[in-house]
Design a protein around this motif. Sequence first.
Motif, mmCIF file in Angstrom:
data_model
loop_
_atom_site.group_PDB
_atom_site.id
_atom_site.type_symbol
_atom_site.label_atom_id
_atom_site.label_comp_id
_atom_site.label_asym_id
_atom_site.label_seq_id
_atom_site.Cartn_x
_atom_site.Cartn_y
_atom_site.Cartn_z
ATOM 1 N N ALA A 25 50.449 24.246 -34.784
ATOM 2 C CA ALA A 25 49.795 23.596 -33.650
ATOM 3 C C ALA A 25 50.567 23.862 -32.360
ATOM 4 N N LEU A 26 51.889 23.738 -32.436
ATOM 5 C CA LEU A 26 52.707 23.976 -31.243
ATOM 6 C C LEU A 26 52.666 25.432 -30.812
ATOM 7 N N TYR A 27 52.556 26.348 -31.753
ATOM 8 C CA TYR A 27 52.452 27.767 -31.413
ATOM 9 C C TYR A 27 51.212 28.008 -30.547
ATOM 10 N N VAL A 28 50.102 27.395 -30.909
ATOM 11 C CA VAL A 28 48.848 27.594 -30.183
ATOM 12 C C VAL A 28 48.840 26.823 -28.861
ATOM 13 N N LEU A 29 49.441 25.631 -28.831
ATOM 14 C CA LEU A 29 49.312 24.749 -27.674
ATOM 15 C C LEU A 29 50.584 24.594 -26.862
ATOM 16 N N SER A 30 51.619 25.361 -27.201
ATOM 17 C CA SER A 30 52.906 25.173 -26.534
ATOM 18 C C SER A 30 52.875 25.646 -25.085
ATOM 19 N N GLY A 31 53.848 25.192 -24.369
ATOM 20 C CA GLY A 31 53.991 25.591 -22.981
ATOM 21 C C GLY A 31 53.593 24.464 -22.047
ATOM 22 N N LYS A 32 53.909 24.680 -20.811
ATOM 23 C CA LYS A 32 53.701 23.681 -19.773
ATOM 24 C C LYS A 32 52.232 23.522 -19.389
ATOM 25 N N TRP A 33 51.412 24.564 -19.610
ATOM 26 C CA TRP A 33 50.089 24.591 -19.000
ATOM 27 C C TRP A 33 48.908 24.475 -19.947
ATOM 28 N N LYS A 34 49.066 24.724 -21.244
ATOM 29 C CA LYS A 34 47.903 24.789 -22.137
ATOM 30 C C LYS A 34 47.116 23.477 -22.165
ATOM 31 N N LEU A 35 47.784 22.377 -22.414
ATOM 32 C CA LEU A 35 47.059 21.106 -22.504
ATOM 33 C C LEU A 35 46.496 20.666 -21.153
ATOM 34 N N PRO A 36 47.249 20.783 -20.050
ATOM 35 C CA PRO A 36 46.629 20.460 -18.756
ATOM 36 C C PRO A 36 45.429 21.364 -18.439
ATOM 37 N N LEU A 37 45.490 22.607 -18.864
ATOM 38 C CA LEU A 37 44.386 23.536 -18.650
ATOM 39 C C LEU A 37 43.153 23.100 -19.437
ATOM 40 N N ILE A 38 43.359 22.700 -20.681
ATOM 41 C CA ILE A 38 42.250 22.214 -21.509
ATOM 42 C C ILE A 38 41.659 20.939 -20.889
ATOM 43 N N LEU A 39 42.510 20.045 -20.426
ATOM 44 C CA LEU A 39 42.012 18.829 -19.772
ATOM 45 C C LEU A 39 41.217 19.158 -18.509
ATOM 46 N N THR A 40 41.687 20.128 -17.743
ATOM 47 C CA THR A 40 40.977 20.552 -16.528
ATOM 48 C C THR A 40 39.593 21.081 -16.869
ATOM 49 N N LEU A 41 39.513 21.899 -17.899
ATOM 50 C CA LEU A 41 38.230 22.485 -18.283
ATOM 51 C C LEU A 41 37.313 21.482 -18.993
ATOM 52 N N SER A 42 37.845 20.343 -19.381
ATOM 53 C CA SER A 42 36.994 19.335 -20.020
ATOM 54 C C SER A 42 35.982 18.763 -19.021
ATOM 55 N N GLU A 43 36.219 18.999 -17.727
ATOM 56 C CA GLU A 43 35.275 18.571 -16.687
ATOM 57 C C GLU A 43 34.062 19.492 -16.605
ATOM 58 N N GLY A 44 34.122 20.639 -17.287
ATOM 59 C CA GLY A 44 33.008 21.583 -17.266
ATOM 60 C C GLY A 44 33.490 22.966 -16.858
ATOM 61 N N PRO A 45 32.584 23.958 -16.895
ATOM 62 C CA PRO A 45 32.948 25.331 -16.539
ATOM 63 C C PRO A 45 33.502 25.406 -15.119
ATOM 64 N N GLN A 46 34.538 26.240 -14.965
ATOM 65 C CA GLN A 46 35.155 26.390 -13.650
ATOM 66 C C GLN A 46 35.556 27.834 -13.420
ATOM 67 N N ARG A 47 35.628 28.197 -12.152
ATOM 68 C CA ARG A 47 36.118 29.511 -11.774
ATOM 69 C C ARG A 47 37.637 29.478 -11.703
ATOM 70 N N PHE A 48 38.230 30.661 -11.736
ATOM 71 C CA PHE A 48 39.683 30.812 -11.758
ATOM 72 C C PHE A 48 40.355 30.024 -10.631
ATOM 73 N N ASN A 49 39.871 30.219 -9.398
ATOM 74 C CA ASN A 49 40.490 29.551 -8.248
ATOM 75 C C ASN A 49 40.347 28.034 -8.297
ATOM 76 N N GLU A 50 39.243 27.558 -8.842
ATOM 77 C CA GLU A 50 39.063 26.111 -8.994
ATOM 78 C C GLU A 50 40.108 25.551 -9.956
ATOM 79 N N ILE A 51 40.314 26.253 -11.062
ATOM 80 C CA ILE A 51 41.311 25.824 -12.050
ATOM 81 C C ILE A 51 42.689 25.814 -11.418
ATOM 82 N N GLN A 52 43.003 26.872 -10.693
ATOM 83 C CA GLN A 52 44.323 26.985 -10.067
ATOM 84 C C GLN A 52 44.553 25.850 -9.059
ATOM 85 N N ARG A 53 43.538 25.533 -8.271
ATOM 86 C CA ARG A 53 43.665 24.429 -7.308
ATOM 87 C C ARG A 53 43.902 23.098 -8.017
ATOM 88 N N THR A 54 43.191 22.869 -9.112
ATOM 89 C CA THR A 54 43.336 21.609 -9.847
ATOM 90 C C THR A 54 44.727 21.479 -10.447
#
Length: 120
Positions: A25-54
């Motif tokens: 599980a940690l191999y797939v989800l490790s790092g500083k950004w994976k879980l925050p990225l998944i949480l960001t995308l839970s709001e719906g589809p987003q473009r690269f720049n939108e994700i980066q701003r969030t």
Amino acid sequence: MEPEKQPIVQSSHACKISVMAVKDALYVLSGKWKLPLILTLSEGPQRFNEIQRTLGDITPKILSKELRELEMNEFVTRRVYPTTPVTVTYELTPYSRSLDKVLDELRNWGLQHRERIMKK
């Protein structure tokens, strides 16, 4: 005061299996950004720049790497639309919903931990 918890007793073999599962599980989800990225995308589809701003201080190089890894592990889908210029969106897959309970528990624990630390 928290109720006393009973220790988890496992056989050596069961313990090794548990450790392997957590490492996977940690191999797939490790790092500083994976879980925050998944949480960001839970709001719906987003473009690269939108994700980066969030996410704030993530670099484009790291964001691109994290998105590729999440796509490889079937958590994110990348969609390319034939517009001018080309539009690319990222969205969570149905499989990513298997993390919902884990993320809820992690969020709750994080809130409790922050509150505990702030009291000191």
